[in-house]
Design a protein around this motif. Structure first.
Motif, short mmCIF file in Angstrom:
data_model
loop_
_atom_site.label_atom_id
_atom_site.label_comp_id
_atom_site.label_asym_id
_atom_site.label_seq_id
_atom_site.Cartn_x
_atom_site.Cartn_y
_atom_site.Cartn_z
N ARG A 21 0.90 -1.17 -0.11
CA ARG A 21 -0.07 -0.02 0.02
C ARG A 21 0.75 1.26 0.06
NH1 ARG A 21 -2.56 3.79 2.95
NH2 ARG A 21 -4.79 4.36 2.69
N ALA A 22 1.80 1.19 1.00
CA ALA A 22 2.70 2.22 0.98
C ALA A 22 3.44 2.78 -0.40
CB ALA A 22 3.77 2.37 1.91
N THR A 23 3.88 1.34 -1.08
CA THR A 23 4.72 1.65 -2.30
C THR A 23 3.67 2.10 -3.51
OG1 THR A 23 6.12 -0.05 -1.69
CG2 THR A 23 5.80 0.36 -4.00
N ALA A 24 2.26 1.68 -3.51
CA ALA A 24 1.55 2.09 -4.26
C ALA A 24 1.31 3.58 -4.24
CB ALA A 24 0.14 1.40 -4.38
N LEU A 25 1.20 4.20 -2.92
CA LEU A 25 1.00 5.47 -2.93
C LEU A 25 2.37 6.42 -3.06
CD1 LEU A 25 -1.09 5.39 0.62
CD2 LEU A 25 -1.76 6.43 -1.60
N ALA A 26 3.45 5.98 -2.88
CA ALA A 26 4.80 6.73 -3.14
C ALA A 26 4.61 6.71 -4.62
CB ALA A 26 5.71 5.98 -2.70
N LEU A 27 4.53 5.61 -5.51
CA LEU A 27 4.61 5.42 -7.01
C LEU A 27 3.65 6.47 -7.71
CD1 LEU A 27 5.20 1.72 -7.54
CD2 LEU A 27 6.83 3.47 -7.79
N ALA A 28 2.49 6.49 -7.00
CA ALA A 28 1.43 7.55 -7.40
C ALA A 28 1.80 8.94 -7.31
CB ALA A 28 0.02 7.38 -6.84
N ARG A 29 2.55 9.43 -6.01
CA ARG A 29 2.74 10.57 -5.81
C ARG A 29 3.84 11.02 -6.59
NH1 ARG A 29 2.86 8.60 -0.26
NH2 ARG A 29 0.69 9.21 0.56
N GLN A 30 4.79 10.14 -7.45
CA GLN A 30 5.76 10.49 -8.50
C GLN A 30 5.00 10.46 -9.85
OE1 GLN A 30 9.01 10.68 -8.16
NE2 GLN A 30 8.86 10.82 -6.02
N GLY A 31 3.89 10.08 -9.90
CA GLY A 31 2.88 10.42 -11.25
C GLY A 31 2.91 9.14 -11.84
N ALA A 32 3.19 7.93 -11.30
CA ALA A 32 3.16 6.55 -11.89
C ALA A 32 1.64 6.13 -11.95
CB ALA A 32 4.06 5.59 -11.27
N HIS A 33 1.11 5.45 -12.80
CA HIS A 33 0.05 4.88 -12.83
C HIS A 33 0.04 3.39 -12.14
CE1 HIS A 33 -1.12 7.98 -15.29
NE2 HIS A 33 -0.49 7.53 -16.40
N VAL A 34 -0.95 2.79 -11.50
CA VAL A 34 -0.76 1.63 -10.70
C VAL A 34 -1.98 0.64 -10.93
CG1 VAL A 34 -0.58 0.93 -8.46
CG2 VAL A 34 0.21 3.16 -8.82
N VAL A 35 -1.35 -0.60 -11.32
CA VAL A 35 -2.04 -1.76 -11.48
C VAL A 35 -1.72 -2.58 -9.93
CG1 VAL A 35 -2.76 -4.00 -12.48
CG2 VAL A 35 -2.16 -1.85 -14.01
N GLY A 36 -2.82 -2.91 -9.44
CA GLY A 36 -2.49 -3.53 -7.74
C GLY A 36 -3.35 -4.75 -8.08
N LEU A 37 -2.67 -5.72 -7.35
CA LEU A 37 -3.61 -6.96 -6.75
C LEU A 37 -3.61 -7.15 -5.21
CD1 LEU A 37 -2.76 -7.64 -9.98
CD2 LEU A 37 -3.08 -10.09 -9.16
N HIS A 38 -4.55 -7.41 -4.88
CA HIS A 38 -4.82 -7.99 -3.31
C HIS A 38 -5.85 -9.20 -3.34
CE1 HIS A 38 -8.91 -6.03 -3.40
NE2 HIS A 38 -8.34 -5.06 -4.23
N PHE A 39 -5.72 -9.51 -2.16
CA PHE A 39 -6.79 -10.80 -2.02
C PHE A 39 -7.27 -10.46 -0.77
CE2 PHE A 39 -6.88 -15.64 -2.05
CZ PHE A 39 -8.00 -15.61 -2.88
N ASP A 40 -8.46 -9.86 -0.54
CA ASP A 40 -9.25 -9.20 0.83
C ASP A 40 -10.55 -9.76 0.58
OD1 ASP A 40 -6.82 -8.28 2.01
OD2 ASP A 40 -6.94 -6.56 0.46
N ARG A 41 -11.17 -9.58 2.07
CA ARG A 41 -12.45 -9.74 2.12
C ARG A 41 -12.83 -8.88 3.42
NH1 ARG A 41 -10.45 -14.75 1.54
NH2 ARG A 41 -11.58 -16.02 -0.12
#
Length: 276
Positions: A21-41
């Motif tokens: 999660r922290a990495t996805a946010l850090a990448l987005a703050r650098q202007g990167a688009h994000v595809v993420g996978l998670h396995f939650d309920r």
């Protein structure tokens, strides 16, 4: 430093909490688009949906998928989707941060039940180690990795430590580091770097699932020369730093992101000066 992440796509496997999660946010703050996978309920699924909104609020495109990242059918479905989203452009960064494994001792305690089974051991190795190879194979075959791409995988000091009920995860992390070395050499001609990041003791949902975690979160903080535990944001900073690196020459390594915690372990180091 030149921003090589702006308007580039990144893939985060294990995106919904902790380091992912922290990495996805850090990448987005650098202007990167994000595809993420998670396995939650349940509540965790709501949190993942909230993360997707947070990412988009940063002005980037974000697509989070609730699916088992270690399943063949997930890759078969999502790799073509990533090709569509990116327009076939190569991913700048792939973070493998899957922390789902069995936390059981190899042998039953006091002759009782609860020992690790074959299925649990094989599942742990498959999710936390072998899936890195399978994702890399499929991303390469789809043309999504190329010169300048960075593949990063999360490991831990558990590769050479013995902790209660951690045997299967320790084996998986050791296998993961081996896979990183092999992939680094095979992908070097393509200009793709592959490294493992060894975080220090970091309070994440996966750590809180480890039996007896309370026993080493305190000592980990006291023994770190910085006087505190590693945070997910510390690791995310390292990911963005490596993702922005212009060269693929830094590859095949296990890189400590722990504030020198491992160096100081067992030395009696006192963060306030000297040793204890």
């Amino acid at each position: 430093m030149h921003n090589r992440l702006h308007d580039r796509w990144c893939l985060v496997l294990g995106a919904s909490s902790g380091i992912g999660r922290a990495t996805a946010l850090a990448l987005a703050r650098q202007g990167a688009h994000v595809v993420g996978l998670h396995f939650d309920r349940g509540d965790a699924l709501d949190a993942a949906r909230g993360l997707e909104c947070e990412l988009r609020a940063l002005g980037v495109r974000a697509h989070l998928h609730n699916a088992n990242a270690a399943a063949d059918r997930t890759r078969a479905r999502l790799v073509p989707e990533i090709v569509r989203l990116t327009g076939g452009r190569e991913l700048r960064t792939v973070l493998h941060s899957l922390a789902f494994g069995s936390l059981r001792p190899f042998l039953p305690a006091d002759g009782g039940t609860g020992a690790l089974t074959r299925a649990q051991l094989e599942m742990t190795l498959d999710v936390m180690a072998h899936s890195l190879v399978y994702w890399t194979q499929d991303l390469m075959a789809a043309g999504l990795l190329g010169r300048g791409s960075r593949v990063l995988a999360m490991t831990s000091a558990g590769t050479h430590q013995v902790l209660p009920s951690y045997g299967a995860v320790s084996a998986a992390k050791a296998a993961l580091e081996s896979h990183v070395r092999q992939l680094a050499c095979e992908l070097a001609p393509h200009g793709v770097s592959v490294n493992a990041l060894r975080a220090g003791v970091t309070v994440t949902p996966s750590l809180l699932r480890i039996p007896g975690h309370e026993e080493f979160t305190g000592p980990g903080a006291n023994g770190n020369p910085h006087g505190r535990l590693t945070t997910p944001e510390d690791v995310a900073d390292a990911v963005t730093l490596l993702a922005n690196a212009p060269s693929s020459w830094l590859t095949g390594n296990t890189i400590g992101v722990d504030g020198a915690e491992l160096l100081a372990a067992g030395t009696g180091w006192n963060p306030n000066g000297g040793t204890r």
